[in-house]
Scaffold this motif. Sequence first.
Motif: not given
Length: 722
Positions: A482-484, A494-500, A502-509, A543-547
Amino acid sequence: MVEMLDRGIGSFARIPPLPPFTTPEELVADALPLLDPPSRITVTEAAVRHMRVNLGGRWSSYDPDITPYMIEPQDVTQSRRFKGVILVGPSQCGKTQLLISVSAHAIMCAPGPVQLIHMTKTDADAWVEEKLDPAIANSPALSDRLGKGRDDSTFSRKRFQGVRMTIGYPVANQLSSRSQRLVLLTDYDHMPQRLGPKDAPEGSPFSMAIMRIRTFMSRGCVVAESTPAFPVDGSKPKPSPLLEPHRFPEVKEGIIPLYNEGTRGRWYWECPGCADLFEPTFDRLDYDRELDPGDAGEKAVMVCPHCGLVIEHREKVELNRRAAAGHGGWLHEGRSVDENGRRRLVRINDPELRNVSYASYALNGVVAAFASWAELVERHEIARRSFEMSGDDKGLSQSFYTDLGQPYLRPGEDDDDVLTVEILRNRAVQIDKRIAPDWARFVVTCVDVQGNRFEVTVMAFGAEGERIIIDRFAIHQPPDAAPRARGDDGKYRAVDPGRYAEDAEALTELADQVYPVDGQNWGLKPVAVVIDFNGPKGWSDNAEKFWRKRARAGKGGRFYLSIGRGGFQQRDRVWHEAPERASNGKRARGIKLLNMAVDRLKDSVAAALEREATRINAQHTPCWMDVEHMAELIAEQRGDKGWVKKPGMQRNETFDHSVQALAMAEHLGMNRVNWEAPPAWCLSGLLNPNAVEIARPNDADSAREVPAVPAKPRAISFLRRR
């Protein structure tokens, strides 16, 4: 039609023909009945003389013996003692006929302006077309009094000789600036309870109707009838069965408060065996609750509370007629109490009657002429069993409102032992964290999105809807890519789901995490990961991009985006469909949302947490769960319009997770599973496609598949294990 001609412009007007010639003698003869004094007969007598009713598709003279319990309420509308008559009852018991009978009396015997208010304009028009117009057309006496002019019979107005009857709907201008002798309110609980502007309401329909009859003083009357439609306020104290035997529990609005303000009449039967009076209610029906609903209904009987005499359904008609003849009937609460401290019950004309302005009546559904006990019991049992299975009380509340004509209190809301954290801790199941019980069939992982973290709960489900939380943690750190993600000091931000995004990738596993089954050499991966579509600003796009990324990787079926829909009247409990518009405003394509009727599902979760004596649809709490997370399970309370947080409660994520998990299980088809031959996704053992063989049983740290390539460092920080 007559056509007017002009030589210059040709045909220019078409006018209707003139009415037939009428002599002055005929005009006087037509007006003479208006000079007659009001007839000194009751509403019931007028209905027998002048009105015809539709019985089974055949129009016949009004017979008071068919609905004898309506005789007193309709006759009391002419009493000068009461300003209003209130009738609470089930559907299809003859309540609507009461309004037509009272109107017919005004037309034939006591001319004066009459106004009827229905729920909406559409319903008012339908009532006129389906009920009022046929009653007038098939009653010669009423039809003769109806005006023959073009505007004398419309959907909103009927002009009879000496009587103006208007039909409207509940808006402020319909109940303002008019003088009426009779105002009739039908289906009162389905009307708006506050009329006028929202910031300055003028009052309820009943209170505004009372103002309309003031000009007629004691001759004016407001009649309100309805089935109940508002729940009991469980926070209010219950009425005393000794001092207020006929009072209903407190309801905030609707017809029940009006009934409680009145004389509180109930319908009584005289027992054929002991001759004592008792109120026939659904609670006094005796039937076997273990039988199928249809069989239970066929065998339902009434039992006298005094002598135990069994009364069959076929005796209902005769007991109703005997009650109207004086062997029972309507009894109201009196002013005094007897030597045992019980409130005396008196007739409507007794001097000891409570000094109130309204005559009020409540009819139980078992008395209704057009409802059989078999049907009542069958529908009630189906609704009760559905509630016990799912916790959804929509059908059960409808049974109370429309079938029984009673206000509804959700089971458990009046219990003294309200669910608390201490109760949950005492009931907690002994099981290790991140270990699924031996009865587990599938696992659902749920994610709630906050501004600086992902809150995660994992729920294990067994047969018949039994379930338990097996993991609860928060993801605070973003993935390395994720950026920075790391600052100059090497620490994670800290996770910032609304801004980044890429942070949603933490949910992949989360979809690949394996949870050992207690005592077995295999574990379960989640059948689905459900992620909240709502969250901080910008999260819906991310969220839509992640899905979509998961879908391109062939794992779109393992991840779901959920969205809550409030209110108890949603069309379904769970439905999976594409939104009308995507988050960027364009038409959504290829993505679906798991829509959840959250208030109805929260009913089910709350009921599941209460189930201690049965495993069916029970939600257990594990012994390792933190007190804070247990408190989140009971952080909300049920209100009239939906579930809301209790005062002082800030966190409710675990409760929301439980709703997500149940919604996912129902979407998969848990309620339709034949547990003797279940589908593969809820099998027990390695034949389950989500089952994974593990090296060491009951070891959560070793319970994961061997990766094909070296795994990246975990980005999940689990809460401290208890």
